[in-house]
Design a protein around this motif. Structure first.
Motif, PDB file in Angstrom:
ATOM      1  N   ARG A 595      71.098 -10.441  -8.461  1.00 24.30           N
ATOM      2  CA  ARG A 595      69.714  -9.978  -8.526  1.00 24.30           C
ATOM      3  C   ARG A 595      69.062  -9.546  -6.986  1.00 24.30           C
ATOM      4  O   ARG A 595      69.694 -10.255  -5.929  1.00 24.30           O
ATOM      5  N   GLU A 596      68.832  -8.377  -6.900  1.00 24.14           N
ATOM      6  CA  GLU A 596      68.332  -8.022  -5.394  1.00 24.14           C
ATOM      7  C   GLU A 596      67.150  -8.676  -4.990  1.00 24.14           C
ATOM      8  O   GLU A 596      65.970  -8.367  -5.189  1.00 24.14           O
ATOM      9  N   THR A 597      67.240  -9.831  -4.332  1.00 20.97           N
ATOM     10  CA  THR A 597      66.236 -10.952  -4.024  1.00 20.97           C
ATOM     11  C   THR A 597      66.638 -11.318  -2.771  1.00 20.97           C
ATOM     12  O   THR A 597      67.969 -11.936  -2.757  1.00 20.97           O
ATOM     13  N   LYS A 601      69.972  -9.692  -1.770  1.00 17.54           N
ATOM     14  CA  LYS A 601      69.852  -8.291  -1.421  1.00 17.54           C
ATOM     15  C   LYS A 601      70.267  -7.747   0.197  1.00 17.54           C
ATOM     16  O   LYS A 601      70.770  -6.816   0.489  1.00 17.54           O
ATOM     17  N   THR A 618      74.497  -5.250  -8.945  1.00 15.50           N
ATOM     18  CA  THR A 618      73.163  -5.917  -8.634  1.00 15.50           C
ATOM     19  C   THR A 618      72.291  -5.392  -9.643  1.00 15.50           C
ATOM     20  O   THR A 618      72.433  -4.403 -10.284  1.00 15.50           O
ATOM     21  N   ASP A 620      67.481  -5.163 -10.111  1.00 20.44           N
ATOM     22  CA  ASP A 620      66.481  -5.365  -9.282  1.00 20.44           C
ATOM     23  C   ASP A 620      65.382  -6.231 -10.007  1.00 20.44           C
ATOM     24  O   ASP A 620      65.250  -7.514  -9.301  1.00 20.44           O
TER      25      ASP A 620
END
Length: 674
Positions: A595-597, A601, A618, A620
């Motif tokens: 996950r884009e965190t 990211k 990925t 979001d």
């Protein structure tokens, strides 16, 4: 014009040749043919060079050698006749004494015989003059090594330094044993000023480790030592530290320390262990550190880490080791900057600057003010809303550290921005926005001494980027065999190595796993945590026998083998300050699905099918459907574009995820601060 050139060359070389003689030779060269130039000018130049080399003192002999070709270049006509010779005054300055070509050797004896002059001339340079046997007439030659040697550049964020000159005798010996000019000149080395750094934290591999903090406390100091830092790591001496380390610790001293608000004092012992150039100082106290685990519950942890923070500073004071930087980690060491600015303000330590690194903002050390006030013994004015106070009657140890630290860092740039928002800020977002001017984000790395598939003794088969495609297949087959899965190289194996908690996005995994499982997919879990997730993964193992394996434990060897044997690694975290699993996976040629965190990211570039670039897949928003879509995209890519998948595997392995570049950023921060 020819007269002027001759005069300049004679003056520069210092050879005992009168200006009139030079002019006469130039006039003769004009009238004679190329043969006369060769015989008269070349012979005269060689004779003069030898005489100069014998008569000059050692300190100036090299200059005569350098300028020997200049004596042979007397007129513009002679330059035209001998195209392989040095053509301009600038070239004369740049060309070493022995530069020549095969043509010049035939047409100009003066140039061809210069090597003989070099052998006879004593050399007093710091480095030997390089010799080049062949040179293209159209190509400029490099400056001789002797010119650059006395002032080799070193990279410095402050001052540039120069190498000291060697004595003439030692330099001459170096010159005689020097390698020929075909050897490459040494590369420039860059050295920044030395800084002393004290790391203070609650865990460190291999002594005690519960998460990523332990890895950072081990790998970052070790890399900083390589980058010219003097580092000490201060840790509690827990009873759970393996005996093999306890028995090697050396007693450094002990003292009594006032701690509590009522003046109650405690014993502080210092035990030392040195490893990989890093000094580890353990704070010894049976009353606080005799329990088996580093963290138990806040009722016990609050007194323990109030004591540890103050004892760490008192130990530095006792040993009279005053660092430039005190680097604290997480809430367990967050009171160090507070103590430094209050109770240690009149000690030698007051010159030190403090950095507080947030590894996970969720854990802050919050308890009621009376308890923390008593056990810390801190003055009442620090328990205000701008410092430790939070809510109506609680004190927050991490918040106090953020207030008093000179610099705040966290473990990725994205996370540094996220924690200033209410969603990720864990109630400290406003406080962090207020202190945003001193907030930095530096992503973590991994230790290549531990995580390196080429030499990892835990793997079934070692491999590197050159043979990863074949060797991963073998690691995959043997992993399937060990875990009791169907041994089928066609299967797409997804790994998940994690603490089994909400933070790691396991509620999303639970929601979509039945849709992920098909005849082409296998799923491997390794970790412990919340009972609800442990039980759910046990259920899936029974429901999909032969294709799901749930290892509800943590085993270091099995973790290494999953990284090497899986095709993809799943990291669907709700939030992730940095994350190390995706870095390890990439280094082992396993494609991350994240996950884009936070650090996920910052370190995983999503695959772009149009440019055929990226190093993972990925999604979001924190949504189960988006996670399923990311997994399906990865599976489709694996089966339908295998050659592109293999390129991604090699690209991931080639990515630098070591501590070297991250440690350099920390070193720059130390230099900026100190």
């Amino acid at each position: 014009m020819a007269k002027k050139k001759g005069s300049m060359s004679s003056k520069k070389s210092g050879a005992p040749v009168e200006a009139a003689a030079v002019e006469q030779k130039a006039e003769t060269a004009k009238k004679n043919t190329a043969k006369a130039v060769k015989e008269e000018t070349g012979a005269a130049a060689l004779k003069e060079t030898k005489a100069a080399a014998k008569e000059l003192p050692k300190a100036k002999a090299e200059e005569a050698v350098k300028e020997a070709p200049a004596a042979a270049v007397k007129t513009e006509e002679a330059v035209k006749e001998v195209p392989a010779a040095v053509k301009t005054e600038e070239a004369v300055k740049e060309a070493p004494a022995a530069v020549k070509t095969e043509e010049a050797a035939k047409e100009a004896p003066a140039v061809a015989k210069t090597e003989e002059a070099v052998k006879e001339a004593p050399v007093a340079a710091a480095e030997p003059v390089e010799t080049v046997k062949k040179a293209s007439p159209a190509k400029k030659t490099a400056k001789p090594a002797a010119e650059d040697a006395p002032a080799v550049k070193r990279r410095s964020t402050a001052k540039k330094t120069s190498q000291p000159e060697k004595p003439a005798k030692a330099a001459a010996e170096d010159a005689q044993t020097a390698e020929p000019a075909s050897a490459a000149a040494p590369e420039e080395t860059w050295v920044s000023p030395r800084r002393s750094v004290a790391f203070i934290g609650s865990e460190c591999y291999p002594f005690v480790k519960t998460g990523g903090l332990g890895d950072v406390m081990y790998a970052l100091p070790k890399e900083l030592v390589k980058q010219n830092c003097d580092v000490r790591v201060i840790l509690p001496r827990y009873k759970c530290i393996p005996w093999e380390y306890h028995e090697k610790m050396i007693y450094r001293g002990d003292f009594q320390m006032d701690l509590c608000a009522d003046g109650r004092s405690f014993y502080v012992g210092i035990m030392e262990y040195v490893w990989d150039g890093v000094v580890y100082d353990f704070i010894d106290n049976e009353e606080f550190f005799s329990v088996g685990n580093p963290y138990t519950n806040l009722i016990e942890d609050i007194p323990r880490y109030c004591y540890f923070a103050k004892a760490a500073l008192a130990a530095l004071n006792y040993m009279d080791w005053i660092p430039d930087i005190i680097h604290c980690h997480d809430w367990q060491a967050a009171l160090v900057p507070v103590y430094l600015r209050t109770q240690f303000a009149r000690t030698k330590l007051t010159t030190a600057k403090t950095i507080l690194t947030i590894h996970n903002l969720r854990f802050q050390g919050i308890y009621n003010i009376p308890t923390i006030s008593y056990w810390s013994g801190l003055p009442g004015y620090v328990f205000n809303m701008g410092a430790l106070k939070t809510g109506y009657q609680d004190a927050n140890m991490l918040k106090g550290g953020l207030t008093y630290a000179n610099i705040i860092t966290t473990v990725s740039q994205t996370y540094a921005g996220e924690i200033q928002s209410p969603y990720y800020g864990e109630t400290l977002d406003a406080h962090l926005r207020y202190h945003s001017g001193k907030l930095r984000g530096i992503v973590n790395g991994i230790d290549y001494d531990i995580w390196n598939p080429a030499v990892d003794a835990r793997l079934y088969e070692n491999y590197d980027i050159t043979n990863v495609l074949d060797k991963k297949k073998e690691n995959k087959r043997k992993l399937q065999e060990e875990l009791g899965l169907e041994q089928d190289g066609h299967k797409f194996v997804i790994g998940l190595i994690s603490r089994l908690t909400n933070q790691k996005g396991l509620d999303l995994v639970n929601a979509i796993l039945p849709q992920v499982m098909d005849e082409h997919t296998q799923f491997v879990v390794l970790g412990t945590g919340d009972r609800v997730y442990e039980d759910s993964f046990r259920y899936y193992e029974n429901a999909y026998k032969g294709n799901v394996c749930s290892n509800i434990m943590y085993d270091e060897t099995r973790a290494h083998r999953i990284y090497a044997g899986a095709d993809a690694l799943l990291v669907p975290s709700q939030f992730e300050p940095c994350g190390l699993t995706q870095l390890i996976a990439m280094h082992y040629g396993t494609v991350p699905i994240v996950r884009e965190t936070g650090g996920l990211k910052d370190t995983v570039e999503p695959y772009n099918m149009y440019s055929n670039w990226g190093n993972g897949f990925t999604f979001d928003r924190y949504d189960a459907g988006l996670l399923l879509d990311a997994i399906n995209r990865a599976k489709t890519f694996y089966f339908e574009n295998r050659w592109c998948w293999d390129e991604m595997v090699q690209r991931d392995m080639d990515k630098d995820v070591s501590w070297e570049s991250s440690a350099k950023k920390y070193k720059d921060l130390y230099l900026e601060l100190a």
